[in-house]
Design an enzyme around this catalytic site. Structure first.
Site, PDB file in Angstrom:
ATOM      1  N   SER A   1      41.766  51.156  38.805  1.00  0.00           N
ATOM      2  CA  SER A   1      41.237  49.810  38.569  1.00  0.00           C
ATOM      3  C   SER A   1      42.351  48.776  38.496  1.00  0.00           C
ATOM      4  CB  SER A   1      40.433  49.786  37.260  1.00  0.00           C
ATOM      5  OG  SER A   1      40.177  48.435  36.897  1.00  0.00           O
TER       6      SER A   1
ATOM      7  N   ASP B   1      35.120  47.369  47.299  1.00  0.00           N
ATOM      8  CA  ASP B   1      34.031  46.384  47.321  1.00  0.00           C
ATOM      9  C   ASP B   1      33.248  46.399  48.630  1.00  0.00           C
ATOM     10  OD1 ASP B   1      34.611  45.528  44.765  1.00  0.00           O
ATOM     11  OD2 ASP B   1      35.968  43.939  45.439  1.00  0.00           O
TER      12      ASP B   1
ATOM     13  N   ARG C   1      27.284  41.267  46.456  1.00  0.00           N
ATOM     14  CA  ARG C   1      27.559  42.104  47.631  1.00  0.00           C
ATOM     15  C   ARG C   1      26.339  42.923  48.055  1.00  0.00           C
ATOM     16  NH1 ARG C   1      32.787  40.715  48.041  1.00  0.00           N
ATOM     17  NH2 ARG C   1      34.057  40.858  46.167  1.00  0.00           N
TER      18      ARG C   1
ATOM     19  N   ARG D   1      26.255  50.281  42.402  1.00  0.00           N
ATOM     20  CA  ARG D   1      26.123  49.962  43.838  1.00  0.00           C
ATOM     21  C   ARG D   1      25.646  51.144  44.669  1.00  0.00           C
ATOM     22  NH1 ARG D   1      31.156  45.632  44.454  1.00  0.00           N
ATOM     23  NH2 ARG D   1      29.858  43.849  43.888  1.00  0.00           N
TER      24      ARG D   1
ATOM     25  N   GLY E   1      33.587  40.381  36.349  1.00  0.00           N
ATOM     26  CA  GLY E   1      34.365  41.431  35.689  1.00  0.00           C
ATOM     27  C   GLY E   1      35.851  41.145  35.795  1.00  0.00           C
TER      28      GLY E   1
ATOM     29  N   GLN F   1      41.785  45.760  37.813  1.00  0.00           N
ATOM     30  CA  GLN F   1      41.490  44.886  36.672  1.00  0.00           C
ATOM     31  C   GLN F   1      42.160  45.413  35.410  1.00  0.00           C
ATOM     32  OE1 GLN F   1      37.211  44.650  36.564  1.00  0.00           O
ATOM     33  NE2 GLN F   1      37.094  43.471  38.466  1.00  0.00           N
TER      34      GLN F   1
ATOM     35  N   LYS G   1      39.043  36.061  46.435  1.00  0.00           N
ATOM     36  CA  LYS G   1      38.571  35.951  45.052  1.00  0.00           C
ATOM     37  C   LYS G   1      39.624  36.475  44.075  1.00  0.00           C
ATOM     38  CE  LYS G   1      34.725  38.271  43.826  1.00  0.00           C
ATOM     39  NZ  LYS G   1      35.005  39.208  42.713  1.00  0.00           N
ATOM     40  N   SER G   2      40.206  37.616  44.379  1.00  0.00           N
ATOM     41  CA  SER G   2      41.189  38.202  43.459  1.00  0.00           C
ATOM     42  C   SER G   2      42.386  37.271  43.276  1.00  0.00           C
ATOM     43  CB  SER G   2      41.692  39.543  44.023  1.00  0.00           C
ATOM     44  OG  SER G   2      40.633  40.469  44.069  1.00  0.00           O
TER      45      SER G   2
ATOM     46  N   LYS H   1      30.132  48.592  38.946  1.00  0.00           N
ATOM     47  CA  LYS H   1      30.423  47.253  39.478  1.00  0.00           C
ATOM     48  C   LYS H   1      29.340  46.282  38.986  1.00  0.00           C
ATOM     49  CE  LYS H   1      34.122  48.371  41.656  1.00  0.00           C
ATOM     50  NZ  LYS H   1      35.401  47.867  41.169  1.00  0.00           N
TER      51      LYS H   1
HETATM   52  C1  S3P Z   1      39.344  43.307  41.483  1.00  0.00           C
HETATM   53  C2  S3P Z   1      39.407  44.649  41.291  1.00  0.00           C
HETATM   54  C3  S3P Z   1      38.308  45.561  41.640  1.00  0.00           C
HETATM   55  C4  S3P Z   1      37.253  44.897  42.520  1.00  0.00           C
HETATM   56  C5  S3P Z   1      36.928  43.506  42.064  1.00  0.00           C
HETATM   57  C6  S3P Z   1      38.175  42.649  42.080  1.00  0.00           C
HETATM   58  C7  S3P Z   1      40.515  42.485  41.093  1.00  0.00           C
HETATM   59  O1  S3P Z   1      37.691  45.994  40.446  1.00  0.00           O
HETATM   60  O2  S3P Z   1      36.090  45.681  42.565  1.00  0.00           O
HETATM   61  O3  S3P Z   1      35.959  42.924  42.910  1.00  0.00           O
HETATM   62  O4  S3P Z   1      40.599  41.313  41.506  1.00  0.00           O
HETATM   63  O5  S3P Z   1      41.387  43.002  40.379  1.00  0.00           O
HETATM   64  P1  S3P Z   1      38.243  47.269  39.616  1.00  0.00           P
HETATM   65  O6  S3P Z   1      39.562  46.911  39.075  1.00  0.00           O
HETATM   66  O7  S3P Z   1      37.235  47.491  38.533  1.00  0.00           O
HETATM   67  O8  S3P Z   1      38.287  48.388  40.607  1.00  0.00           O
END
Ligand code: S3P
Length: 450
Positions: free
Chosen positions: A174, A327, A403, A358, A101, A176, A28-29, A354
């Site tokens: 993070s 995750d 999840r 969770r 997110g 993200q 996914k990332s 999340k």
């Molecule tokens: C992700 C970062 C994680 C993860 C999310 C995917 C990403 O979140 O929980 O499912 O693809 O950068 P955080 O950056 O908030 O930890």
């Protein structure tokens, strides 16, 4: 309510062994990043193995709204005709990132240094999550934002017309946030520096280098210092998305918990910033092996073999490992319920923000199913009952969180009585083939109202 329709209650029960091969979908990332970076490159990026889950499809639609052309060729093959760094045009519609997110935070970063105004929204889960962690650093570039109380979506961003590069120490672990700042830095002149004290998934850094950006990473006393030179011309790429270790976690844990099981999960990325769950399970005594270890596209990859493991023991999960399995704590807590002794999980405050809280979602469901859970703001402890001693037999809430839904479906494969989730609909955000894949292995998972 599921994010894209009526609730879909799902039930799982103890059944036969799980056997065979589990071909889980693309990461996914990496899928989000392939579409976003493809849209910021000049020319055609080809992507194979893209995750066709709702989260990623929402990101694809967003890239089209900014002027890129996104084409689905079928069979997981996609292409993106990018418009180049600084080439996005202002969309004439609100950008709806659904449940994601990652989607909204990365896209906010990607548009923050363009002279345009963009409004973002999402589903009830996403609209309750904090965005200040991204808009605070974006403000340093000159980006303005107005959202709801608490920095929540819907939110409007006014991109910086004359962005300045920034130096930012990420205050929470993070990927993200780190990625949003790096993507914003692409369209700022000079060098943008991001420092993270704890290493988080590094796909953005690896892929930016792949697309031809000038980016260096240095390990220093301050942490990982990432330096990006702004305003590159990104070169289109051919990307083969590896299979998602976070999705692999579900068939792997299901096999460990189902009597007589032996499941092979081929081609799983074992990037050290993602693989923490598998090492944790091995330390608990799981019969989990890495076969055919190799390197593909610069990433370590292996086939995972998981066999029924009735003698697992609870452990203290090293907090330093948290980011590499963030995750996977929900499904780990399910495995912990069937282990002997306590599994202690500390340094996991991020789990509270999340798709759902969770810790709370899992603790409530586990307790209803007869398992003792203690919790604090950034820790929780599951006291295992051992195989054959976890009652189950309850309906739990998935809280718009894929999840959580999948974790309780795995749990029901080993509890004494079946487990039901009120809505399995959110599973399509990350693992649209979860049901057929699991039932194909022999798992007794079905829609409760059929
Ligand atoms: C992700 C970062 C994680 C993860 C999310 C995917 C990403 O979140 O929980 O499912 O693809 O950068 P955080 O950056 O908030 O930890």
């Amino acid at each position: 309510m599921s994010s894209h329709g009526d609730p879909i209650p799902m039930t799982s029960r103890k059944g036969g062994p799980l056997k065979g091969e589990a071909l889980v979908p693309g990461d996914k990332s990496i899928s989000h990043r392939s579409l976003i970076l493809g849209a910021m490159a000049v020319g055609e990026t080809r992507i194979s193995g893209l995750l066709e889950g709702d989260d990623v499809l929402d990101t694809g639609r967003a890239m089209e709204a900014f002027g890129a052309e996104v084409i689905n060729h079928g069979g997981g093959e996609w292409s993106v005709h990018g418009v180049g760094v600084g080439g996005f045009s202002e969309p004439d519609q609100v950008i709806d990132c659904g449940n994601s997110g990652t989607g909204v935070r990365l896209i906010m970063g990607a548009v923050a240094t363009s002279d345009m105004t963009v409004t973002f929204t999402g589903d009830a889960s996403l609209n309750s999550r904090p965005m200040g962690r991204v808009t605070d650093p974006l403000a340093l570039f000159g980006t303005q934002s107005v959202g709801r109380t608490g920095g929540r979506l819907p939110m409007t961003l006014v991109g910086a017309a004359a962005p300045v590069p920034v130096r930012y120490v990420v205050p929470v672990p993070s990927a993200q946030v780190k990625s949003a700042v790096l993507l914003a830095g692409l369209n700022a002149p000079g060098q943008t520096v991001v420092i993270e004290q704890e290493a988080t998934r590094d796909h953005t850094e690896r892929m930016l280098v792949g697309f031809g950006a000038e980016l260096t990473v240095e390990e220093t006393d301050e942490g990982r210092v990432i330096t990006l030179t702004g305003q590159p011309e990104l070169q289109p790429q051919t990307i083969a998305v590896p299979r998602d270790p976070s999705s692999a976690a579900f068939p792997v844990c299901a096999a460990l918990l189902s009597e007589g099981s032996d499941v092979l999960v081929p081609n799983i990325g074992l990037n050290p910033t993602r693989a923490g769950l598998f090492y944790t399970l091995q330390e608990m005594g799981a019969d989990l092996t890495f076969e055919n270890m190799r390197e593909e596209g610069g990433e370590p990859v292996a086939d995972l073999r998981a066999r029924y493991s009735p003698d697992m023991k609870g452990i203290e999960v090293p907090p330093a490992r948290a980011a590499s399995m963030i995750d996977e704590y929900p499904v780990l807590s399910v495995v912990a319920a069937f282990a002997e002794g306590q599994t202690v999980m500390r340094g996991v405050k991020e789990l509270r923000v999340k798709e759902s809280d969770r810790i709370d979602a899992m603790a409530q469901g586990l307790r209803a199913a007869g398992v003792e859970v203690d919790e604090g703001e950034d820790w929780w402890i599951v006291t295992g009952r051992g195989f054959g001693h976890v009652p189950g037999g309850v309906t739990v809430e998935s809280r718009l969180d894929h999840r959580i839904a999948m974790s309780f479906m795995v749990m029901g494969l080993a509890t004494e009585a079946p487990m039901t989730v009120d809505d399995g609909g959110p599973i399509t955000t990350s693992f649209p083939i979860f049901e057929p894949l699991m039932t194909g292995l022999g798992a007794a998972i079905l829609r409760a109202n059929r």
